[in-house]
Design an enzyme around this catalytic site. Structure first.
Site, mmCIF file in Angstrom:
data_model
loop_
_atom_site.group_PDB
_atom_site.id
_atom_site.type_symbol
_atom_site.label_atom_id
_atom_site.label_comp_id
_atom_site.label_asym_id
_atom_site.label_seq_id
_atom_site.Cartn_x
_atom_site.Cartn_y
_atom_site.Cartn_z
ATOM 1 C CG HIS A 36 20.834 -17.787 33.622
ATOM 2 N ND1 HIS A 36 19.960 -17.593 34.653
ATOM 3 C CD2 HIS A 36 21.838 -18.536 34.128
ATOM 4 C CE1 HIS A 36 20.405 -18.189 35.736
ATOM 5 N NE2 HIS A 36 21.544 -18.772 35.450
ATOM 6 C CG HIS A 72 20.497 -23.701 41.198
ATOM 7 N ND1 HIS A 72 20.120 -23.192 39.984
ATOM 8 C CD2 HIS A 72 21.790 -23.393 41.349
ATOM 9 C CE1 HIS A 72 21.148 -22.588 39.421
ATOM 10 N NE2 HIS A 72 22.149 -22.687 40.227
#
Length: 395
Positions: free
Chosen positions: A23, A145
């Site tokens: 990504h 995260h």
């Protein structure tokens, strides 16, 4: 390939050599998706899965150690698809398995997959699961995260399955830190931190503080090598990266149309090189954002150059600054510079980004109309010396 962390504790993941994009993160050395099989006297647990395309490989790796119907527990520490993508296939292949996760993870999984027929066991902070002579303990690591992130601790073996913390996008058949090239591992760990962990540095630090009382013999992340000999090295690095501790380094990056902004960049570098600091120059046509943020994370000062195009930034500079803004490097002194034709807009827009980062501006942007003259180049050299003076004050 050595996959044994301890007796009846094995890595069963997948090494993804060809992957080059995660990504937007450029994974020049590939990656791995680490899953682990823990066998106790009474139950067998699979800790996480792999990316969906590699589910068959995961099945084979697990089946080589025990029949799939003997997998009792599949722990999901994190719902992101690089870890949970193969979970539907594993639930189908392991008919007796219960998915163990926290409440937020259960909700996230239901938004990714059809979980209507799955058996779940929702666990809370500090809760344990007895496998028969082996105990799994679960700790929430919120925003490390994602909101649902947690880690799993194998108490008797002192192994922490640390999810994304301490990982690296690094493809190697050397599964342990003392088998691989430690310089390469640490470079990839730094790149991983800068591009994945940096915006969540404080939650990661909070999680590390919470887990500080655990005895850690092995730390097994979800990407890259497993830490069994050099955990102190990566831990100290995390403590430094957490506060973006500056080094004696100046970074200059730019884009250019007709070489005027390049000449200004080179003059800044010339001035900075007059001091005893590290100076790095990057043309954004040849440098990806992944490399750039890794260099910026621990620099003391930097300069960004852009011509004005259509009364705005050069697109490549805008893309780089947008990427950097999301990762929030802290505590830098910065300068914008660049050339223009009709109206000087680009460097001033760049200053807006720098202010949004929380950078201290060295001085107003240095600009010139078309090609830089001698006075402009000297202003650039002086700015380079000033940036380097700031870097030189770093202990």
């Amino acid at each position: 390939m050595n996959t044994e962390l301890a007796k009846n504790v094995h890595w069963v993941g997948y090494v993804d050599w060809p992957v080059r994009d995660f990504h937007g993160y450029q994974t020049k050395r590939g990656s791995s998706y680490n899953a682990y099989l823990v066998r106790g006297a009474a139950k067998t647990a699979l800790i996480d899965t792999v990316k969906a395309p590699f589910a068959e490989s995961l099945k084979r790796n697990v089946a080589a150690l025990c029949p799939l119907e003997q997998v009792d527990v599949i722990v999901c520490n994190h719902a992101e698809p690089d870890h949970s993508g193969a979970l539907p296939a594993m639930v189908a292949a392991c008919p007796n398995a219960t998915v163990v996760c926290n409440a937020k993870c259960k909700d996230a999984l239901s938004r990714h997959y059809d979980t209507a027929g799955w058996r779940f066991q929702v666990v809370k902070e500090g809760e344990t699961l007895d496998l028969g002579g082996r105990t799994l303990q679960f700790f929430d690591t919120v925003m490390c995260h994602w909101p649902e992130s947690m880690v799993t601790y194998l108490v008797e073996e002192e192994i922490l399955f640390s999810m994304d913390c301490f990982g690296q996008h690094y493809a190697t058949y050397r599964r342990f830190d003392d088998e691989a090239d430690l310089n390469e591992v640490m470079q990839e760990a730094k790149t991983y931190y800068a591009n994945i962990v940096l915006p969540y540095a404080q939650p990661v630090a909070n999680a590390a503080k919470k887990l500080a009382g655990l005895k850690l013999r092995i730390v097994a992340p979800s990407h890259g090598v497993i830490w069994r000999s050099h955990f102190d090295t990566i831990l100290q690095a995390y403590l430094s990266w957490h506060v973006s501790t500056p080094t004696r380094k100046v970074v200059v990056f730019y884009s250019t149309m007709w070489q005027s902004t390049r000449k200004m960049a080179e003059a800044i570098v010339e001035g900075a090189n007059a001091r005893d600091v590290t100076v790095k120059l990057f043309d954004l046509k040849a440098t990806g954002d992944t490399e750039l943020i890794t260099e910026l994370m621990d620099c003391a000062a930097f300069a960004v150059g852009t011509p004005t195009l259509n009364q705005s930034l050069m697109p490549r500079v805008a893309a780089a600054l947008t990427y950097i803004r999301g990762l929030k490097p802290a505590g830098k002194t910065a300068l914008a510079f660049g050339s223009y034709g009709w109206a000087s807009k680009g460097p001033q827009e760049a200053e807006g980004y720098l202010t949004a980062f929380g950078c201290a501006l060295l001085r107003p942007a240095i600009t010139c109309r078309f090609a830089p003259d001698d006075a402009t180049l000297e202003a650039c050299r002086q700015a380079g010396r000033d940036l380097a003076d700031i870097a030189a004050r770093v202990p």
